[in-house]
Enzyme design. Structure first.
Site, PDB file in Angstrom:
ATOM      1  N   SER A 135       0.869  -1.167   0.000  1.00 24.87           N
ATOM      2  CA  SER A 135       0.000   0.000   0.000  1.00 24.87           C
ATOM      3  C   SER A 135       0.912   1.225   0.000  1.00 24.87           C
ATOM      4  O   SER A 135       1.733   1.379   0.907  1.00 24.87           O
ATOM      5  CB  SER A 135      -0.870  -0.031   1.254  1.00 24.87           C
ATOM      6  OG  SER A 135      -1.611   1.148   1.389  1.00 24.87           O
ATOM      7  N   LYS A 161      -0.971  -1.015  -4.511  1.00 25.65           N
ATOM      8  CA  LYS A 161      -2.190  -0.266  -4.163  1.00 25.65           C
ATOM      9  C   LYS A 161      -1.800   1.183  -3.912  1.00 25.65           C
ATOM     10  O   LYS A 161      -0.888   1.449  -3.128  1.00 25.65           O
ATOM     11  CB  LYS A 161      -2.816  -0.903  -2.925  1.00 25.65           C
ATOM     12  CG  LYS A 161      -3.819  -0.053  -2.169  1.00 25.65           C
ATOM     13  CD  LYS A 161      -4.493  -0.875  -1.081  1.00 25.65           C
ATOM     14  CE  LYS A 161      -4.590  -0.104   0.220  1.00 25.65           C
ATOM     15  NZ  LYS A 161      -5.177  -0.924   1.307  1.00 25.65           N
ATOM     16  N   LYS A 163      -2.878   4.934  -2.620  1.00 25.89           N
ATOM     17  CA  LYS A 163      -3.855   5.706  -1.859  1.00 25.89           C
ATOM     18  C   LYS A 163      -4.263   6.894  -2.717  1.00 25.89           C
ATOM     19  O   LYS A 163      -3.402   7.526  -3.357  1.00 25.89           O
ATOM     20  CB  LYS A 163      -3.224   6.195  -0.554  1.00 25.89           C
ATOM     21  CG  LYS A 163      -2.941   5.069   0.436  1.00 25.89           C
ATOM     22  CD  LYS A 163      -4.231   4.502   1.002  1.00 25.89           C
ATOM     23  CE  LYS A 163      -3.968   3.591   2.187  1.00 25.89           C
ATOM     24  NZ  LYS A 163      -5.219   3.069   2.770  1.00 25.89           N
ATOM     25  N   ASP A 188      -7.086   2.888  -3.108  1.00 23.64           N
ATOM     26  CA  ASP A 188      -7.816   2.912  -1.831  1.00 23.64           C
ATOM     27  C   ASP A 188      -8.098   4.364  -1.468  1.00 23.64           C
ATOM     28  O   ASP A 188      -7.175   5.163  -1.321  1.00 23.64           O
ATOM     29  CB  ASP A 188      -6.967   2.240  -0.741  1.00 23.64           C
ATOM     30  CG  ASP A 188      -7.705   2.105   0.590  1.00 23.64           C
ATOM     31  OD1 ASP A 188      -8.864   2.564   0.693  1.00 23.64           O
ATOM     32  OD2 ASP A 188      -7.112   1.533   1.530  1.00 23.64           O
ATOM     33  N   GLU A 213     -10.975   0.495  -3.452  1.00 21.91           N
ATOM     34  CA  GLU A 213     -11.262   0.181  -2.054  1.00 21.91           C
ATOM     35  C   GLU A 213     -11.939   1.365  -1.356  1.00 21.91           C
ATOM     36  O   GLU A 213     -11.443   2.494  -1.428  1.00 21.91           O
ATOM     37  CB  GLU A 213      -9.940  -0.190  -1.366  1.00 21.91           C
ATOM     38  CG  GLU A 213     -10.062  -0.748   0.031  1.00 21.91           C
ATOM     39  CD  GLU A 213      -8.676  -1.144   0.580  1.00 21.91           C
ATOM     40  OE1 GLU A 213      -7.733  -1.357  -0.219  1.00 21.91           O
ATOM     41  OE2 GLU A 213      -8.546  -1.214   1.807  1.00 21.91           O
ATOM     42  N   ASP A 238     -13.534  -2.045   2.987  1.00 21.07           N
ATOM     43  CA  ASP A 238     -12.623  -2.158   4.127  1.00 21.07           C
ATOM     44  C   ASP A 238     -13.387  -1.647   5.360  1.00 21.07           C
ATOM     45  O   ASP A 238     -14.033  -2.435   6.070  1.00 21.07           O
ATOM     46  CB  ASP A 238     -11.358  -1.329   3.817  1.00 21.07           C
ATOM     47  CG  ASP A 238     -10.370  -1.224   4.971  1.00 21.07           C
ATOM     48  OD1 ASP A 238     -10.706  -1.617   6.089  1.00 21.07           O
ATOM     49  OD2 ASP A 238      -9.236  -0.723   4.759  1.00 21.07           O
ATOM     50  N   LYS A 262      -9.520  -7.327   8.016  1.00 22.77           N
ATOM     51  CA  LYS A 262      -8.511  -6.894   8.985  1.00 22.77           C
ATOM     52  C   LYS A 262      -8.913  -7.443  10.342  1.00 22.77           C
ATOM     53  O   LYS A 262     -10.057  -7.247  10.786  1.00 22.77           O
ATOM     54  CB  LYS A 262      -8.435  -5.365   9.050  1.00 22.77           C
ATOM     55  CG  LYS A 262      -7.820  -4.725   7.815  1.00 22.77           C
ATOM     56  CD  LYS A 262      -7.765  -3.225   7.946  1.00 22.77           C
ATOM     57  CE  LYS A 262      -7.144  -2.604   6.697  1.00 22.77           C
ATOM     58  NZ  LYS A 262      -7.309  -1.135   6.678  1.00 22.77           N
ATOM     59  N   GLY A 290      -3.782  -4.222   5.998  1.00 26.26           N
ATOM     60  CA  GLY A 290      -2.741  -3.899   6.972  1.00 26.26           C
ATOM     61  C   GLY A 290      -3.089  -2.621   7.714  1.00 26.26           C
ATOM     62  O   GLY A 290      -3.867  -1.803   7.229  1.00 26.26           O
TER      63      GLY A 290
HETATM   64  O1  OSB Z   1      -7.101   1.504   4.464  1.00 23.49           O
HETATM   65  O2  OSB Z   1      -5.882  -0.198   4.257  1.00 23.49           O
HETATM   66  C1  OSB Z   1      -6.096   0.897   4.781  1.00 23.49           C
HETATM   67  C2  OSB Z   1      -3.100   1.919   6.926  1.00 23.49           C
HETATM   68  C3  OSB Z   1      -3.743   2.475   8.013  1.00 23.49           C
HETATM   69  C4  OSB Z   1      -5.115   2.554   8.013  1.00 23.49           C
HETATM   70  C5  OSB Z   1      -5.857   2.052   6.937  1.00 23.49           C
HETATM   71  C6  OSB Z   1      -5.213   1.476   5.854  1.00 23.49           C
HETATM   72  C7  OSB Z   1      -3.812   1.437   5.840  1.00 23.49           C
HETATM   73  C8  OSB Z   1      -3.029   0.913   4.732  1.00 23.49           C
HETATM   74  C9  OSB Z   1      -1.629   0.473   5.015  1.00 23.49           C
HETATM   75  O3  OSB Z   1      -3.429   0.883   3.588  1.00 23.49           O
HETATM   76  C10 OSB Z   1      -1.461  -0.988   4.959  1.00 23.49           C
HETATM   77  C11 OSB Z   1      -0.134  -1.393   5.530  1.00 23.49           C
HETATM   78  O4  OSB Z   1       0.854  -1.303   4.818  1.00 23.49           O
HETATM   79  O5  OSB Z   1      -0.094  -1.807   6.714  1.00 23.49           O
HETATM   80 MG    MG Z   2      -8.246   0.367   3.124  1.00 23.08          MG
END
Ligand code: OSB
Ligand code: MG
Length: 368
Positions: A135, A161, A163, A188, A213, A238, A262, A290
Site C-alpha cells: 500500500s 495499491k 492511496k 484505496d 477500495e 474495508d 482486517k 494492513g
Molecule cells: O485503508 O488499508 C487501509 C493503513 C492504516 C489505516 C488504513 C489502511 C492502511 C493501509 C496500510 O493501507 C497498509 C499497511 O501497509 O499496513
Molecule cells: Mg483500506
C-alpha cells in the site's frame, strides 16, 4: 485452559517514512501489545487502532481504557476450551472490535503454543506461502510516487495499491498505469468520495484496476450499492465491514465484489474466519489488509492469510518497509517473487524481542 494474567504495554515506534492517506499522515505509531498468560503459555496480540479515530471510532487510548476497564475483568480467571470461547465472553461490550481483537488474537497465539502447533494450522490455514502486495501512501509529486512504485516492483511485490483522494486520483493513477500496463494495480480512497463523485470514479474504469477500495463513507453500505452497480471496477470494502452481519448485508445488497479482512476491524481470528468462510461460500475473494502493524500484528496477519479464500495479494509486507528495527525475531521478509514463507514454529512463529520492546515501552500494566 485457564486465563491467568495480562501484561498490557504501550510502545512508540517511528515509521521509516511518513504514511499519508486521505485520512491523515502518520509518522509514529502508538501500539498496544497484549501478553496473555494461558496455562503455561504466553500469547501475544497487537492492537491495530490508530493514534486518532480517523479510520475507525477506536484509538490507542480508547482501547487501553476498554481493555483495562471492561474486557480484562470479563476474562480473568476464566477457564476456556479454545480461543474461540473469547469472543462470546466479551459480547456484552458493543463494538470496540480492535480492543477485543488485541486480547482474542493473543489467546489464539497462546492456545497454539499450549498445543505446540503453528497458529496458522490451528486456524485451519493451508497455504505455506502467501502472496504480498504493498500500500503506497499519497505523495506530493508524481515523480515521488513513480519512484516509490518502482522500488516496490523491483523488490518483487505482486500488487501495488495507491492511496487516492480528490485531486490526487486520475492523474497519478493514469501515470502509473501507463508506465506499467500489466501490473496488478488497485486504489484505496479511505472514504474520501461522495455518492455524487460517481462520474469521477467511473473514469478510473479506464485503468483496469483490480479494485477500488472503500470510496464512500466508513459506514455507508447503501451508498456503495449504487457505486458498484455503475462501475466496471470491483468495489472492495474495508472500513464498512466490521461485523459478520455487515459482510452478509454487503454481499446480499451487492455493495462490493471483494472484501478486505482486517483482524482488528472485525474483532479477531474467530470473526475473521467466519467472514472468510461466508465470502468463500458466496464466491467473493478476500485479502488481508494492513494497519501499519509491528511484527506481532504482522505475524497474526500472516497466519490468517494462510486460509484458502485469501486468494488475492494482501497488504502484508516486509518489516523493513516500516521500521528501522521490528520488535520480533526474525523480522518479516519477502522473497524476490513477492511472497512470505509461513513460519513453522508454534504460535505466531516469531519471537517478540523483549529487550527491544522494553526500550520502546511508555507504559505497562500487569493485571491478574
Ligand atoms: O485503508 O488499508 C487501509 C493503513 C492504516 C489505516 C488504513 C489502511 C492502511 C493501509 C496500510 O493501507 C497498509 C499497511 O501497509 O499496513
Ligand atoms: Mg483500506
Amino acid at each position: 485452559m485457564q486465563i491467568r494474567s495480562l501484561t498490557l504495554r504501550e510502545i512508540h515506534l517511528k515509521l521509516l517514512t511518513p504514511f499519508e492517506t486521505s485520512m491523515d499522515r502518520v509518522t509514529e505509531r502508538r501500539i498496544l501489545l497484549a501478553e496473555l498468560n494461558l496455562d503455561s503459555a504466553f500469547g501475544w496480540g497487537e492492537c491495530t487502532a490508530g493514534e486518532n479515530p480517523f479510520y475507525s471510532p477506536e484509538d490507542t487510548q480508547t482501547c487501553w481504557h476498554i481493555i483495562t476497564t471492561y474486557l480484562w475483568p470479563m476474562l480473568k480467571g476464566k477457564s476456556i476450551d479454545s480461543a474461540s470461547d473469547i469472543w462470546p465472553l466479551l459480547e456484552q461490550v458493543r463494538g470496540h472490535t480492535m480492543a477485543k481483537a488485541t486480547l482474542e488474537t493473543a489467546a489464539w497465539d497462546a492456545e497454539a503454543k499450549v498445543k505446540n502447533l503453528p497458529l496458522w494450522k490451528l486456524l485451519g490455514g493451508t497455504r505455506e506461502e502467501i502472496p504480498c502486495g504493498v500500500s503506497i501512501g499519497i505523495k506530493e509529486t508524481v515523480e515521488e510516487l513513480t519512484a516509490a512504485v518502482k522500488k516496490e516492483l523491483d523488490s518483487g511485490y505482486q500488487r501495488i495499491k495507491l492511496k487516492i483522494k480528490p485531486g490526487k486520483d486520475l492523474v497519478p493513477v493514469q501515470h502509473i498505469r501507463n508506465l506499467y500496463p500489466r501490473i496488478k494495480l488497485s486504489v484505496d480512497a479511505n472514504s474520501a468520495y461522495r455518492a455524487d463523485d460517481l462520474h469521477l470514479l467511473q473514469q478510473l474504469d479506464a485503468f483496469y484496476l483490480m479494485m477500488i477500495e472503500q470510496p464512500l463513507g466508513w459506514d455507508d453500505l447503501f451508498g456503495h450499492v449504487a457505486i458498484q452497480k455503475n462501475l466496471q471496477t470491483p468495489v472492495c470494502l474495508d472500513e464498512c465491514i466490521h461485523t459478520y452481519e455487515q459482510a452478509e448485508a454487503a454481499i446480499s445488497l451487492g455493495a462490493c465484489k471483494i472484501i478486505n479482512v482486517k483482524l482488528g476491524r472485525v474483532g479477531g481470528h474467530l470473526q475473521a474466519k467466519r467472514i472468510h468462510d461466508l465470502c468463500a461460500k458466496n464466491s467473493l475473494p478476500v485479502w488481508c489488509g494492513g494497519m501499519l502493524e509491528s511484527g506481532v500484528g504482522r505475524a497474526h496477519n500472516i497466519a490468517m492469510s494462510t486460509q484458502s479464500n485469501f486468494s488475492l495479494p494482501g497488504d502484508v509486507s516486509a518489516s523493513a518497509r516500516y521500521w528501522h528495527q521490528d520488535i520480533i525475531t526474525p523480522e518479516v521478509t519477502v522473497s524476490p517473487e513477492g511472497t512470505i514463507t509461513v513460519p513453522t514454529a508454534p504460535g505466531i512463529g516469531f519471537l517478540p524481542n523483549l529487550k527491544r520492546i522494553d526500550t520502546l515501552t511508555t507504559r505497562k500494566l500487569h493485571l491478574t
